[in-house]
Write an enzyme that holds these catalytic residues in place. Structure first.
Site: not given
Ligand code: DMJ
Length: 957
Positions: A171, A318, A412, A430
């Site tokens: 993060e 992802d 979610e 997203e």
């Molecule tokens: C974001 O912090 C980024 O896109 C991350 O890769 C995954 N998703 C969150 C938001 O949903």
């Protein structure tokens, strides 16, 4: 694989790599190629686009302004209580708090969005001139430059990166390092233009470098995979650091560094960052499952073993895929593209089941690992656009949009038949991201309408006086006191850019690549400071079968000008994909929900033993049937309701019950426990599937418990034991019934038992035919119960009882079932815990309090929905057909038959039905059940074993 291939775009890998770059970047260029829309969705006028863009700006100001006014310098705004979220001062939310480093997270994450806001300049001037469609205070908008400058100054003046706080490496990288680099990228762009930021002297970059060095100790592992957390002040592994003992991380956590780290290296010339990020990626690539070419969700950072072997494109994985493709675009290194293409081929082969994307097992990729999808995968259509694979992108996006239209937001998690699985929605960006990319690729105004709906829903359902609040439950519209920084970093950026024309933007967006947090990095970095030795790995990649790329040819540049209706023609067959799936009729109910109507009796409050509740049920036409196996079934006959209003209430009540029941099924999807008979003559060969308890020692976290079994007296264990000497130091057997499970546990614990096995008193019950469940507590604090407690159905229990009769001394092992399975199957069938994967990415999803309440309220063990939530079985009103409990609980899609108001299922329904039938193999519950030998065959095996042993003994004698 030949150049020919009849498709004109298949070519050996190196050429293909180059072609892919064209495809990848082409997507960004399409808007001009397709700006003249000739057919399909109604084109949107420039005025309306500008009006919507302006609305996005106003919304951004509402979010950002409230953050700055009420929360700054805290990391995030709490929009309901209108104050800052300061870590340590609020109740911990677990891993989700690991994004908060006391570094004014939202401010940093918003930096480059402020600059994107500047891009409105063109159209603002246009609106000032025309005085049309201009409802927003343009002075504020015109002041965005000043706001960006102010924001940068505040970051430089106020932000401390040396706090004694443990943060998520992932993060911090995507939000803070990415935020600083995005801010720097646009600051130098503005400076170069000669008007703004003339004072700027790379200060943000210096901060980014300082932060980069702070993150580096996390990479001090033999694998090169980073630890998931680091202490900003003390690093890792030192006692003060309070981190460094972790063994696992998520794939996305280790594989989402290269863009920021490489940018940092190339901006500064310090190559170490890019080297470390590359090493982590190389390791992940080495560890991919070689036959499927998939990666798991969680990996051990020391051994490289896959901890969770389920694989999808959503939570936990992802952005690993995203970064492989984008690293190729940013850095021009073919090996990244080849890796991406290899994985993409596997994704399309196994995970993509258009329009669905379903998780599978890496070793058995034909086997689904879940029957639901998470909201994070909504980024994938956007990535597919970048790859140039438009058709599946359009399909999945359309499916997601229909789920959104049904619930206002993307929950979610939602099931394959589009029911809510996890009801929260933390304002994730997203879907907006994919909408933006699809619009860029197709120019289809349909996607502008989609964006308009997103804006409307945000304003209608998430906007609160002090910002925008995350949805706690998309079904009820309840809020959470939370506004994540990614909402400002990503949502507004993508929505704004969706409506902006090229000429409205003061810089060329195509010169930049979006990081996973939508921070902008300039593409010119590819040719700067390229001192990192690229791996010449082309030969190490297996050549991909060209046929796997059929759907990627031709690229979008060629495609759309020839057929402007292309996107629409792909969406058309999917028009009703969500509505047509059973259960049907829910929309009407949900509309009632939206309008605030609630049944007079809420499902979560219902007690089968409360006469008033039963009376209300009767009025609503709902009858309650006690089944022989102790479960309760609800059936609604609308015509039996007292009035049509009561009938509607009944329908809403049933709907709530269905949702509740599916939540409870989710809760039940816990790995079962096992009772293994280890003494002579079984020697561990008899493994009985057992249900866990919500109290006592958690066998999934602790070592198994081993001991001889002893029957307790009284057999139900509902009072002080009269034979404590018999159970002392042993595992007590207790019969189900008469009192709470927790009470039984306390009584045997007081008698000195080291564990307990509750045996079902419903004769003939078995885990083969009935769903496993957790034994609930008694609504009070159960921390005093320290011993492990397991539940066996009657058939399994009788195996132990028979064994005692036969052999007297019977020793068993109580364990977490996962540990007893053969290594090949290990984890494969383990139900995916979103928390697990999200823990690492800091996006924790917690159960709603509604579910918890239900369990907590439960106070009667026998024949009550409250104490046996698992026993709830539902049927719908119109066909008035009840369904058997085992059907109901073993397969979510079987609800269709009973909740379909029209009494029909379409082809898709049938497809889903078939699919779900095959999913029985993959449904965690079901497959667990299947993996376990049926009782009859255990008994037969057991008899054979005993006979064999007796023969052996005789022979030896
Ligand atoms: C974001 O912090 C980024 O896109 C991350 O890769 C995954 N998703 C969150 C938001 O949903």
């Amino acid at each position: 694989m030949s150049e020919a291939g009849g498709r004109g775009c298949g070519s050996p890998v190196p050429q293909r790599a180059r072609w892919r770059l064209v495809a990848a970047t082409a997507a960004f260029c399409l808007v001009s190629a397709t700006s003249v829309w000739t057919a399909g969705a109604e084109p949107m006028s420039r005025e309306e686009k500008q009006k919507l863009g302006n609305q996005v700006l106003e919304m951004f100001d509402h979010a950002y302004g409230n953050y700055m006014e009420h929360a700054y310098p805290a990391d995030e705004l709490m929009p309901l209580t209108c104050r800052g979220r300061v870590r340590g001062q609020e109740p911990s939310r677990g891993d989700v708090d690991d994004a908060l480093g006391k570094f004014s997270l939202t401010l940093i994450d918003s930096l480059d969005t402020l600059v994107v806001g500047l891009t409105l300049l063109g159209f603002i001037l246009f609106m000032i001139c025309t005085l049309k469609y201009y409802e927003y205070d343009h002075n504020t908008v015109l002041n965005k430059t000043k706001e960006f400058e102010d924001a940068v100054r505040k970051v430089l003046r106020d932000v401390n990166l040396d706090n004694d706080v443990v943060v998520s490496v992932f993060e911090t990288n995507i939000r803070v390092l990415g935020g600083l680099l995005g801010g720097h990228s646009l600051a130098i762009m503005l400076k170069e233009k000669g008007e703004y930021m003339q004072w700027y002297n790379d200060e943000l970059l210096q901060m980014a470098k300082q932060l980069g060095y702070k993150l580096l100790p996390a990479f001090n592992t033999t694998s090169g995979l980073p630890y998931p957390r680091i202490n900003l002040k003390f690093g890792i592994r030192k006692p003060e650091a309070r981190t460094g003992t972790e063994t696992d991380t998520c794939t996305a956590c280790a594989g989402t560094l290269i863009l920021e780290f490489a940018a940092l290296s190339r901006f500064t010339g310090a190559t170490i960052f890019e080297e470390y990020a590359r090493k982590a990626l190389d390791f992940l690539w080495e560890k991919r499952q070689r036959s499927s070419n998939l990666v798991g969700v969680t990996i051990n950072i020391h051994t490289g073993d896959w901890v969770r072997k389920d694989s999808g494109v959503g939570a936990g994985i992802d952005s690993y895929y995203e970064y492989l493709l984008k690293a190729y675009v940013l850095l021009g290194d073919d090996s990244f593209l080849e890796r991406f293409n290899t994985h993409y081929d596997a994704i399309m082969r196994y995970i993509s089941q258009p329009p669905l994307l379903l998780d599978v097992h890496i070793h058995k990729p034909m086997l689904n690992a879940r029957t639901w999808m998470d909201a994070l995968l909504a980024f994938f259509p956007g990535l597919q656009v970048l790859k140039g694979d438009i058709r599946p992108a359009i399909e999945t996006h359309e499916m997601l949009y229909q789920v959104i239209k049904k619930h206002n937001f993307l929950p979610e998690a939602f099931t394959t038949d589009f029911r809510v699985h996890w009801a929260q929605h933390p304002l994730r960006p997203e879907f907006a991201e994919s909408t933006y990319f699809l619009y860029k690729a197709t120019g289809d105004p349909y996607y502008l309408e989609v964006g308009k709906t997103l804006i409307e829903n945000l304003n209608k359902y998430a906007r609160v006086p002090c910002g925008f609040a995350a949805m706690k439950d998309v079904r009820t519209g309840s809020h959470e006191d939370r506004m994540d920084s990614f909402f400002l970093a990503e949502m507004f950026k993508y929505l704004y850019l969706l409506f902006a024309d090229k000429e409205d933007i003061i810089f060329d967006i195509e010169d930049y690549i979006f990081t996973t947090e939508a921070h902008l990095l300039p593409l010119w970095l590819s040719t700067t400071n390229q001192s990192i030795s690229k791996k010449n790995t082309t030969s190490e990649y297996t050549e991909l079968d060209d046929s796997n790329f059929d759907w990627t040819c031709p690229n979008t540049q060629i495609l759309f000008p020839n057929d402007p209706l292309y996107a629409q023609s792909i969406r058309e067959p999917l028009k009703n994909v969500v509505d047509k799936s059973c259960p049907r009729g829910i929309i009407r109910v949900e509309e009632s929900f939206r309008s605030g109507a609630k049944p007079p009796l809420r499902a979560r409050d219902f007690m089968a033993t409360n006469p008033e509740h039963l009376e209300i049920l009767k009025k609503m036409g709902v009858s309650l049937i006690h089944l022989k196996d102790g479960r309760v079934q609800l059936v609604q006959h609308a015509i039996q309701a007292a009035s049509s209003i009561d009938a509607e209430d009944g329908l809403r009540f049933m709907q709530e019950m269905i949702e509740l029941s599916s939540q409870q099924q989710k809760e039940q999807q816990l790995p079962p426990r096992a009772v293994q008979i280890v003494s002579h003559p079984f020697f561990g060969r008899v493994v009985l599937t057992a249900g866990p308890a919500q109290f006592g020692l958690d066998l999934s976290k602790h070592k198994e418990t081993r001991g001889f079994v002893a029957s307790s007296k009284p057999s139900n264990g509902c009072s002080e034991l009269t034979n404590p000497e018999a159970v002392m130091g042993k595992i007590a057997l207790i019969q189900r019934g008469q009192c709470m499970f927790a009470e039984k546990a306390r009584n045997i614990q007081n008698a000195g038992a080291i564990g307990g096995i509750v045996i079902d008193d419903n004769e003939g019950s078995s885990s083969d035919t009935a769903p496993l469940f957790q034994m609930a507590g008694d609504g009070k604090d159960t921390d005093d119960i320290k011993i492990p407690m397991l539940f066996l159905f009657s058939k399994e229990g009788s195996i132990i009882l028979d064994a005692i009769r036969e052999y007297e001394e019977v020793e068993v092992l109580l364990s977490d079932k996962a540990k007893d399975r053969d290594p090949e199957m290990e984890n494969e069938e383990q139900p995916s815990s979103e928390n697990d994967s999200q823990n690492q990415s800091g996006e924790q999803i917690s159960s709603s309090s509604q579910e918890v309440d239900l369990v907590d309220q439960e106070s009667s063990e026998e024949n009550s929905l409250n104490s046996h939530p698992e026993s709830l079985s539902l049927a719908d009103m119109d066909n008035a057909a009840s369904i058997s409990p085992s059907e109901q609980t073993s397969n979510p899609t079987e609800n269709h038959e009973t909740t379909n108001l029209n009494g029909e299922c379409t082809d898709l329904d049938n497809q889903l039905q078939e699919q779900s039938e095959t999913e029985e193999d993959s449904n965690p519950n079901v497959s667990w059940g299947k993996k376990v030998q049926p009782i009859d065959s255990i008994l037969a095996d057991w008899n054979e074993d005993i006979e064999a042993f007796e023969m052996m003994e005789k022979d030896e004698l």
